[in-house]
Design a protein around this motif. Sequence first.
Motif, PDB file in Angstrom:
ATOM      1  N   CYS A 113      -0.065  -0.630  -8.224  1.00  0.00           N
ATOM      2  CA  CYS A 113       0.808  -1.480  -8.028  1.00  0.00           C
ATOM      3  C   CYS A 113       1.359  -1.948  -9.583  1.00  0.00           C
ATOM      4  O   CYS A 113       0.499  -1.712 -10.619  1.00  0.00           O
ATOM      5  N   PRO A 170       3.780  -2.908  -4.951  1.00  0.00           N
ATOM      6  CA  PRO A 170       3.094  -1.573  -4.699  1.00  0.00           C
ATOM      7  C   PRO A 170       4.048  -0.366  -5.277  1.00  0.00           C
ATOM      8  O   PRO A 170       5.297  -0.610  -4.994  1.00  0.00           O
ATOM      9  N   CYS A 171       3.470   0.497  -5.762  1.00  0.00           N
ATOM     10  CA  CYS A 171       4.299   1.421  -6.523  1.00  0.00           C
ATOM     11  C   CYS A 171       4.238   2.800  -5.404  1.00  0.00           C
ATOM     12  O   CYS A 171       5.245   3.839  -5.654  1.00  0.00           O
TER      13      CYS A 171
END
Length: 437
Positions: A129, A93-94
Amino acid sequence: MKLRKTFVSISHNIRNKEQICLIIYLPVLVMAQTSLNSETEALTLRKLILNARKPFVLRNFKMNWKYFEQSLEEWCLNYDKATNSLTEFEVMPCNEGNQSPHWERNRKSKRMTLSQFLEKQKLATADKCWIGLNYQRLNNLPAALNEGIDFSRLGFSEVTDECNYWLCSKQTNTPCHYDTYGCNIVVQVFGRKSWLLFPPKTPLTCTRIPYEESSIYCEENFFAPNIEEVQQLSKFHSSAYRCILNAKDVLIVPKHWWHYVEAMDVSLSINYWIPLENDREEQLQECIVKILIERFVKSSNREERNYILNPNQEDEIKDDSEIFEILKYLHENSKDSGPKVKARRLNVSSCPYQYLDELECENLIKDLPEGMVEYLAPMAKGDYEALLNKNAQRFKLIRTNSELHQLNDIKNSLINSVCAPTVIEQIKKEFFKRYQS
């Protein structure tokens, strides 16, 4: 992440000493159906690479790899047809749980075809992500896709296990680190990648947690730095080098240069770590680190163990008899321990490193086509700070920190103190004084 399997191969060699031999590279490049000029150019590039003091790029350089003359979509489709199975990608995940670098221990996995991976990048949710097929051995590619992939255009016709491919989405990144072994050649096949590099002596905060053989990470989070990190990192503006690597570009990363790498598009790249003669001492030092790390791990619970070790190291724990036999073997083959017996040398073809001075390298460049070699220069202070501030905006979007610190501060500090590169260097010197094999 980079796992070089050095101790596995050495341990195999020790058990099969009668089969150990030194592969000697003769500096004669045999290239079928090529001109003398191409051979001379390749040999000149080889010398420049092995004597690089700072990174340089070969722009739009033709490697003559026929399987990459097709589009990325076609290459992925052919991969799927050849494997006829799902491939395991890393997923991260970003915008949550990223208050630390994107350590491998925090990533999830998902199986899909390469064509499905490409389709996912077209969705509106693609930026939530990143998805990566990272550090994959080139010799594990289907035979129909890796035939003819070599580095003879750069003067390295030897075939080793140190070639790897990386297929990833935008924002996929490798936490900032330096490689203890080898000089790195990176060929950008499709897409773009941003490389942020620092010279070896840059005082980033070294850490051996997560522990991975041959990779020394720093604690700073270049993907999403917080305010304190931005202030600290901004002090290194005169040492920061940046390269946007475009498709068909080749980057040379000298030994021990720090680098943070982030994909700017869907990207496919191939790299090759060149084994060097002075890697032998580094292998001995990494063996010392491994012995120390394993002492901490053996007394740790499962949560601590998973926190200390990079996932690709979990199956690399060795018993005492094996790891100390490896240490003895490396000592006997190090250049500080006197004459070597050929039959006990490492079973690799290693290259001399930085044996020409900078003036001689400048003269070599004159023999190449004008503009072929582009040496990187330090970033302008404003550009460097703008990059840090842009990445810092990501930190503001992070909702939670999903990683629980599984190691108490005193143990974390002790491991990193004992395994610090400067300390390991002193241990090695003391070891050489005391031990005579």
